[in-house]
Design a protein around this motif. Structure first.
Motif, PDB file in Angstrom:
ATOM      1  N   ILE A  52       0.845  -1.195   0.000  1.00  0.00           N
ATOM      2  CA  ILE A  52       0.000   0.000   0.000  1.00  0.00           C
ATOM      3  C   ILE A  52       0.873   1.234   0.000  1.00  0.00           C
ATOM      4  N   ASN A  53       0.513   2.148  -0.874  1.00  0.00           N
ATOM      5  CA  ASN A  53       1.176   3.451  -0.982  1.00  0.00           C
ATOM      6  C   ASN A  53       2.708   3.311  -1.029  1.00  0.00           C
ATOM      7  N   PRO A  54       3.235   2.593  -2.041  1.00  0.00           N
ATOM      8  CA  PRO A  54       4.698   2.400  -2.119  1.00  0.00           C
ATOM      9  C   PRO A  54       5.431   3.721  -2.364  1.00  0.00           C
ATOM     10  N   GLN A  55       6.661   3.800  -1.859  1.00  0.00           N
ATOM     11  CA  GLN A  55       7.485   4.984  -2.011  1.00  0.00           C
ATOM     12  C   GLN A  55       8.608   4.700  -3.023  1.00  0.00           C
ATOM     13  N   PRO A  56       9.018   5.717  -3.811  1.00  0.00           N
ATOM     14  CA  PRO A  56      10.083   5.511  -4.802  1.00  0.00           C
ATOM     15  C   PRO A  56      11.408   5.086  -4.151  1.00  0.00           C
ATOM     16  N   ASN A  57      12.119   4.163  -4.852  1.00  0.00           N
ATOM     17  CA  ASN A  57      13.455   3.718  -4.447  1.00  0.00           C
ATOM     18  C   ASN A  57      13.474   3.010  -3.096  1.00  0.00           C
ATOM     19  N   ILE A  58      12.303   2.548  -2.644  1.00  0.00           N
ATOM     20  CA  ILE A  58      12.223   1.798  -1.390  1.00  0.00           C
ATOM     21  C   ILE A  58      11.497   0.497  -1.682  1.00  0.00           C
ATOM     22  N   GLU A  59      12.104  -0.587  -1.264  1.00  0.00           N
ATOM     23  CA  GLU A  59      11.466  -1.878  -1.499  1.00  0.00           C
ATOM     24  C   GLU A  59      10.133  -1.905  -0.754  1.00  0.00           C
ATOM     25  N   PRO A  60       9.032  -2.128  -1.491  1.00  0.00           N
ATOM     26  CA  PRO A  60       7.709  -2.090  -0.860  1.00  0.00           C
ATOM     27  C   PRO A  60       7.524  -3.249   0.119  1.00  0.00           C
ATOM     28  N   ALA A  61       6.842  -2.961   1.183  1.00  0.00           N
ATOM     29  CA  ALA A  61       6.600  -3.966   2.225  1.00  0.00           C
ATOM     30  C   ALA A  61       5.360  -4.785   1.902  1.00  0.00           C
ATOM     31  N   ASP A  62       5.389  -6.032   2.288  1.00  0.00           N
ATOM     32  CA  ASP A  62       4.271  -6.940   2.084  1.00  0.00           C
ATOM     33  C   ASP A  62       3.211  -6.661   3.161  1.00  0.00           C
ATOM     34  N   LEU A  63       1.924  -6.631   2.728  1.00  0.00           N
ATOM     35  CA  LEU A  63       0.835  -6.412   3.688  1.00  0.00           C
ATOM     36  C   LEU A  63       0.858  -7.453   4.809  1.00  0.00           C
TER      37      LEU A  63
END
Length: 425
Positions: free
Chosen positions: A63-74
């Motif tokens: 949810i709401n991923p940020q640039p250049n940051i590995e997105p977290a799993d819900l």
């Protein structure tokens, strides 16, 4: 499927992205936006394609991923623990199920696919948007008796004109007209329409809004006056009048009037008259009022009774009681006196040889009992009496009889004088 979406068409989002091996990534979604009711569950059907020759190792949502940051799993986020479900088939199925959504769950959700090749990772852009709404009932107020009211089910979703809103009052369905926006219309409202109203969206029946009370306002009605102790009051005593009325909001003020008088005689729910006089008699009524109107009661009559009349009645009652008691007492004494005289006569009628008669009782004319001890005395010597002796004894007997009531003297044939000693007690 617990979701709200346009029913007349499907939104197909197909994203094609060039992969390293010259093939394209693809994702298909049924919606690009979902609006859900707080507490419900949301399911987003999803499928994807990937370039051949790649092995998918992980499929998850963020949810709401940020640039250049590995997105977290819900699944790794504490706020989503035990509320997120993925498909077990990760070859091409990316369906997301989110349970018991809250307003804090609103945002952009993106799909993340990881393969065995370190360069072949894919993040969906843009994702789909989730809106979570809390339903709430809004009642335009104040609601006046006899008017029309439109009860609104508020939510942050973009409901279609034909969306169905379910209304309940105390858990029961409400029969009433609805506008195209799902508003509940009540016409000519009265106190029977009062209650706690809640709304729910069709498909989310188990997640209604918080109930809101509908309260109907009305001016005073059923106004009446009570009199204590009674409407007929003795002059010099007190009387209290009490005004009662049904109103919402409650009565704010009471005013008292006397018929044929132009100005009020008092205020407050109770009106008391102390040391009442004859001129205080008449008809009284009250007026009850609140912010929506006023109503007057029917007049009640107060009658002031003179104290002389009351005393006269009391004297008559007491006199009758006394006369009755005296009459009863005299009757009892007369009966007893008559019985006593009969006993006394019996004693005098006994044989000549009797020595004494004691306990004689005489009843006088004034109903009192007098007692006398009578003793007969016989002389020691006897002789034959002459005619002169008889005449002389007769004269004396008449004198004694006149002097002493109840006394008697007897003259025997042998001319012996017998005297009776009478001692009244």
């Amino acid at each position: 499927m617990a979701e709200i979406h346009p029913p007349t068409y499907m939104v197909l989002s197909l994203l094609l992205i060039q992969g390293t091996f010259g093939q394209r990534w693809g994702i298909s979604l049924t919606h690009d936006h979902i609006c859900a009711v707080s507490g419900s569950s949301v399911a987003m059907p999803c499928s994807f394609t990937h370039p051949p020759g790649l092995t998918v190792t992980k499929v998850y949502w963020t949810i709401n991923p940020q640039p250049n940051i590995e997105p977290a799993d819900l699944l790794d986020m504490p706020t989503y623990k035990d509320r997120v479900l993925y498909s077990a088939d990760i070859s091409n199925n990316c369906t997301l199920t989110l349970r018991e959504v809250t307003v804090a769950d609103a945002g952009e959700y993106n799909l993340r696919i990881v393969t065995g090749h370190y360069k072949e990772k894919w993040l969906q852009r843009p994702g789909f948007h989730l809106t979570v709404t809390d339903l709430s009932v809004w009642i335009p107020g104040p609601v006046l008796e006899g008017n029309e009211v439109r009860v609104v089910c508020n939510n942050s979703c973009r409901l279609e004109d034909n969306a169905t809103v379910l209304w309940r009052e105390k858990g029961q369905g409400v029969s009433g007209g609805q506008t195209k926006y799902g508003r509940l219309i009540l016409t000519n409202v009265n106190t029977e329409d009062e209650g706690n109203y809640s709304c729910a969206l069709k498909g989310f029946d188990g997640h209604p809004s918080t109930a809101v009370k509908l309260e109907v306002m009305f001016p005073p009605k059923d106004t009446s006056v009570a009199v204590s102790p009674s409407s007929e009051i003795v002059e010099g005593s007190s009387v209290t009048l009490t005004c009662s009325s049904d109103a919402n909001p409650p009565v704010e003020g009471y005013t008292w009037f006397k018929v044929n008088e132009s100005t009020p005689v008092g205020s407050g729910q109770q009106y008391s008259i102390t040391n009442i006089r004859s001129e205080d008699g008449g008809q009284y009524y009250c007026e009850a009022r609140n912010k929506y109107g006023a109503e007057t009661s029917t007049a009640v009559s107060i009658t002031v009774t003179g104290i002389v009349k009351q005393q006269y009645a009391a004297f008559v009652i007491v006199g009758v009681l006394i006369l009755g008691i005296v009459s009863l007492s005299c009757a009892i004494h007369w009966i007893r006196g008559r019985s006593g005289n009969e006993d006394l006569g019996g004693h005098f009628g006994r044989s000549e040889g009797s020595k004494a008669v004691k306990g004689a009782r005489v009843v006088s004319q004034d109903c009192t009992t007098q007692y006398a001890n009578i003793s007969l005395i016989r002389p020691a010597h006897r002789r034959r009496c002459s005619d002169e002796d008889v005449r002389r004894h007769s004269d004396r007997s008449d004198s004694i009889r006149d002097a002493v009531s109840g006394g008697t003297r007897g003259v025997s044939q042998d001319c012996t004088t017998q005297y009776a000693t009478v001692s009244p007690h």
